[in-house]
Design an enzyme around this catalytic site. Structure first.
Site, PDB file in Angstrom:
ATOM      1  N   GLY A 248      -0.244  -4.247   1.681  1.00 56.97           N
ATOM      2  CA  GLY A 248       0.864  -5.215   1.665  1.00 56.97           C
ATOM      3  C   GLY A 248       0.911  -6.030   2.950  1.00 56.97           C
ATOM      4  O   GLY A 248       1.975  -6.458   3.395  1.00 56.97           O
TER       5      GLY A 248
ATOM      6  N   GLY B 215       2.661  -9.411   3.112  1.00 59.12           N
ATOM      7  CA  GLY B 215       4.094  -9.448   2.833  1.00 59.12           C
ATOM      8  C   GLY B 215       4.949  -9.667   4.074  1.00 59.12           C
ATOM      9  O   GLY B 215       4.428  -9.828   5.179  1.00 59.12           O
ATOM     10  N   GLN B 216       6.265  -9.652   3.855  1.00 57.58           N
ATOM     11  CA  GLN B 216       7.196  -9.992   4.940  1.00 57.58           C
ATOM     12  C   GLN B 216       7.037  -9.069   6.152  1.00 57.58           C
ATOM     13  O   GLN B 216       6.870  -9.537   7.273  1.00 57.58           O
ATOM     14  CB  GLN B 216       8.649  -9.907   4.430  1.00 57.58           C
ATOM     15  CG  GLN B 216       9.651 -10.396   5.475  1.00 57.58           C
ATOM     16  CD  GLN B 216      11.070  -9.900   5.236  1.00 57.58           C
ATOM     17  OE1 GLN B 216      11.312  -9.006   4.417  1.00 57.58           O
ATOM     18  NE2 GLN B 216      12.015 -10.474   5.938  1.00 57.58           N
TER      19      GLN B 216
ATOM     20  N   ASP C  27      -6.193  -3.150  -4.533  1.00 57.59           N
ATOM     21  CA  ASP C  27      -5.032  -2.970  -5.396  1.00 57.59           C
ATOM     22  C   ASP C  27      -4.698  -1.482  -5.367  1.00 57.59           C
ATOM     23  O   ASP C  27      -5.504  -0.652  -5.816  1.00 57.59           O
ATOM     24  CB  ASP C  27      -5.393  -3.425  -6.820  1.00 57.59           C
ATOM     25  CG  ASP C  27      -4.174  -3.423  -7.734  1.00 57.59           C
ATOM     26  OD1 ASP C  27      -3.159  -2.791  -7.366  1.00 57.59           O
ATOM     27  OD2 ASP C  27      -4.247  -4.049  -8.805  1.00 57.59           O
ATOM     28  N   ILE C  28      -3.524  -1.135  -4.840  1.00 58.13           N
ATOM     29  CA  ILE C  28      -3.250   0.301  -4.638  1.00 58.13           C
ATOM     30  C   ILE C  28      -3.088   1.072  -5.953  1.00 58.13           C
ATOM     31  O   ILE C  28      -3.089   2.290  -5.941  1.00 58.13           O
ATOM     32  CB  ILE C  28      -2.049   0.580  -3.697  1.00 58.13           C
ATOM     33  CG1 ILE C  28      -0.738   0.019  -4.240  1.00 58.13           C
ATOM     34  CG2 ILE C  28      -2.327   0.060  -2.307  1.00 58.13           C
ATOM     35  CD1 ILE C  28       0.481   0.562  -3.494  1.00 58.13           C
TER      36      ILE C  28
ATOM     37  N   TYR D 118      13.766   0.113  -8.272  1.00 58.98           N
ATOM     38  CA  TYR D 118      13.273   0.114  -6.893  1.00 58.98           C
ATOM     39  C   TYR D 118      13.838   1.323  -6.130  1.00 58.98           C
ATOM     40  O   TYR D 118      13.101   2.057  -5.462  1.00 58.98           O
ATOM     41  CB  TYR D 118      13.695  -1.197  -6.229  1.00 58.98           C
ATOM     42  CG  TYR D 118      13.351  -1.336  -4.768  1.00 58.98           C
ATOM     43  CD1 TYR D 118      12.036  -1.405  -4.338  1.00 58.98           C
ATOM     44  CD2 TYR D 118      14.372  -1.421  -3.807  1.00 58.98           C
ATOM     45  CE1 TYR D 118      11.733  -1.554  -2.990  1.00 58.98           C
ATOM     46  CE2 TYR D 118      14.071  -1.573  -2.467  1.00 58.98           C
ATOM     47  CZ  TYR D 118      12.752  -1.640  -2.064  1.00 58.98           C
ATOM     48  OH  TYR D 118      12.456  -1.792  -0.736  1.00 58.98           O
TER      49      TYR D 118
ATOM     50  N   LYS E 298      12.062   4.612  -4.451  1.00 55.95           N
ATOM     51  CA  LYS E 298      12.185   4.891  -3.009  1.00 55.95           C
ATOM     52  C   LYS E 298      12.611   6.343  -2.787  1.00 55.95           C
ATOM     53  O   LYS E 298      12.108   7.014  -1.894  1.00 55.95           O
ATOM     54  CB  LYS E 298      13.163   3.910  -2.353  1.00 55.95           C
ATOM     55  CG  LYS E 298      12.598   2.517  -2.228  1.00 55.95           C
ATOM     56  CD  LYS E 298      11.459   2.475  -1.227  1.00 55.95           C
ATOM     57  CE  LYS E 298      10.433   1.450  -1.544  1.00 55.95           C
ATOM     58  NZ  LYS E 298       9.256   1.491  -0.690  1.00 55.95           N
TER      59      LYS E 298
ATOM     60  N   ILE F 216      15.616  -6.899   6.066  1.00 51.26           N
ATOM     61  CA  ILE F 216      14.903  -7.326   7.276  1.00 51.26           C
ATOM     62  C   ILE F 216      14.891  -8.858   7.359  1.00 51.26           C
ATOM     63  O   ILE F 216      14.530  -9.537   6.387  1.00 51.26           O
ATOM     64  CB  ILE F 216      13.455  -6.776   7.289  1.00 51.26           C
ATOM     65  CG1 ILE F 216      13.444  -5.246   7.150  1.00 51.26           C
ATOM     66  CG2 ILE F 216      12.722  -7.228   8.563  1.00 51.26           C
ATOM     67  CD1 ILE F 216      14.090  -4.472   8.281  1.00 51.26           C
TER      68      ILE F 216
HETATM   69  N1  SER Z   1      15.144  -5.808   1.252  1.00 49.24           N
HETATM   70  C1  SER Z   1      14.994  -4.917   0.131  1.00 49.24           C
HETATM   71  C2  SER Z   1      15.487  -5.530  -1.107  1.00 49.24           C
HETATM   72  O1  SER Z   1      16.386  -6.324  -1.014  1.00 49.24           O
HETATM   73  C3  SER Z   1      15.749  -3.656   0.387  1.00 49.24           C
HETATM   74  O2  SER Z   1      14.867  -2.672   0.780  1.00 49.24           O
HETATM   75  O3  SER Z   1      15.037  -5.208  -2.156  1.00 49.24           O
END
Ligand code: SER
Length: 326
Positions: free
Chosen positions: A13, A16-17, A58-59, A148, A152, A178
């Protein structure tokens, strides 16, 4: 438990951000050639591409991961590849596949190849509406309502299991939203707190997809990177927790963020049109108790709302002026 140091690092990743800035910070610290950046589809920026090795993997396809691990003699993985909360609700099956099957691939390869360390990010999305929303404790109810969040929580448990059962040194943090100026986040619920800056500079207005009074835990990228590397470098004997550290920076409402931006850009106007992401935000905490992270590995954030906003506007402003952003 070994106390091996990280030497040859794989970042998944990495486009990514968080991955993009983490890769650069790791390259600076561990040497450009020792940090392999990987992505699935998105083209890496020139900075990422030209500062060290890059490969597409690709994981969810274990053979693609194993090949780069062998080719680059990898001993540490930062598994930053993930589907975030909002996209996860649109594509729950993809979210499970990447966040769980992908993670399983990473952990299994790390176990078999006796790696030094693995970093597995968690999130405030691990919490749910039954969790206390103020000063959310380290040990608390974990009943997320998003796919999600489900992935997690499972990821935290799986990482802790690999630590105890196989002695694999897996570590992880429950990231808040973040905020960063390099790479836009993709598909999360906290994305408004980043988009607002781009729109404030470009158009002096922003339509925010959560209500003005929505308060969520947030963190500025420099703190996120510092905390991530500090946890990974901490002496394992100091850690009582492993994959589930609460991690706090600042908390503010969408309205407070807009007001802070307005101090710098007086013409800025923010309006609020909540969409389906509001319901997700409403199940997450507002403030986080991160005493365990502070006590076990010395965590301390540097940025608050005013200093973060000042720095974001300065950095983004420069990128617009320099023609790096359109
Ligand atoms: N920034 C993430 C989201 O909004 C939270 O872990 O999905």
């Amino acid at each position: 438990m070994s106390k091996r140091q990280m030497k040859r690092i794989l970042v998944t990743g990495a486009v990514g951000q968080i991955g993009s800035e983490l890769t650069m910070a790791l390259r600076e610290r561990y040497g450009n050639d020792n940090v392999l950046a990987t992505g699935r589809k998105t083209k890496p920026t020139e900075t990422l591409r030209n500062s060290g090795p890059f490969e597409f993997i690709d994981i969810v396809k274990p053979e693609t991961v194993e090949k780069v691990i062998d080719d680059y003699d990898i001993d540490t993985i930062f598994n930053m590849a993930a589907i975030l909360s909002a996209v996860g609700e649109e594509k729950p099956s993809l979210c499970w596949d990447v966040n769980i099957n992908g993670l399983y691939t990473i952990l299994e390869l790390a176990r078999k190849k006796e790696m030094a360390k693995v970093f597995v990010p968690s999130s405030i999305a691990a919490f749910g509406p039954e969790t206390p929303r103020e000063n959310t404790p380290q040990e608390t109810v974990l009943k997320p309502k998003t796919m999600y969040g489900v992935t997690k929580v499972a990821g935290e448990l799986l990482g802790n299991y690999y630590f105890k059962r196989f002695g694999l040194d897996v570590r992880g943090i429950r990231y808040p939203g973040i905020i960063s100026s390099e790479t836009l986040p993709g598909g999360g619920t906290t994305d408004y707190a980043v988009e607002i800056f781009y729109e404030a500079i470009k158009h002096k207005k922003y339509t925010c997809f959560v209500r003005e009074d929505t308060v969520l835990p947030m963190m500025y990228m420099p703190d996120c990177i510092k905390g991530t590397i500090d946890l990974m470098e901490a002496d394992v004997s100091m850690l009582k927790h492993h994959c589930d550290f609460n991690f706090a920076g600042m908390s503010f409402s969408a309205g407070e963020l807009a007001a802070e931006i307005k101090k710098h850009i007086p013409e800025f106007n923010c309006i609020y049109k909540p969409d389906s992401r509001q319901a997700i935000a409403d199940t997450w905490p507002q403030t986080i108790d991160d005493t365990a992270a502070r006590e076990e590995w010395g965590w301390q954030p540097s940025y608050d709302l005013p200093s973060m906003v000042t720095d974001m506007l300065e950095k983004l402003g420069k990128r617009y002026e320099g023609g790096l952003l359109a």
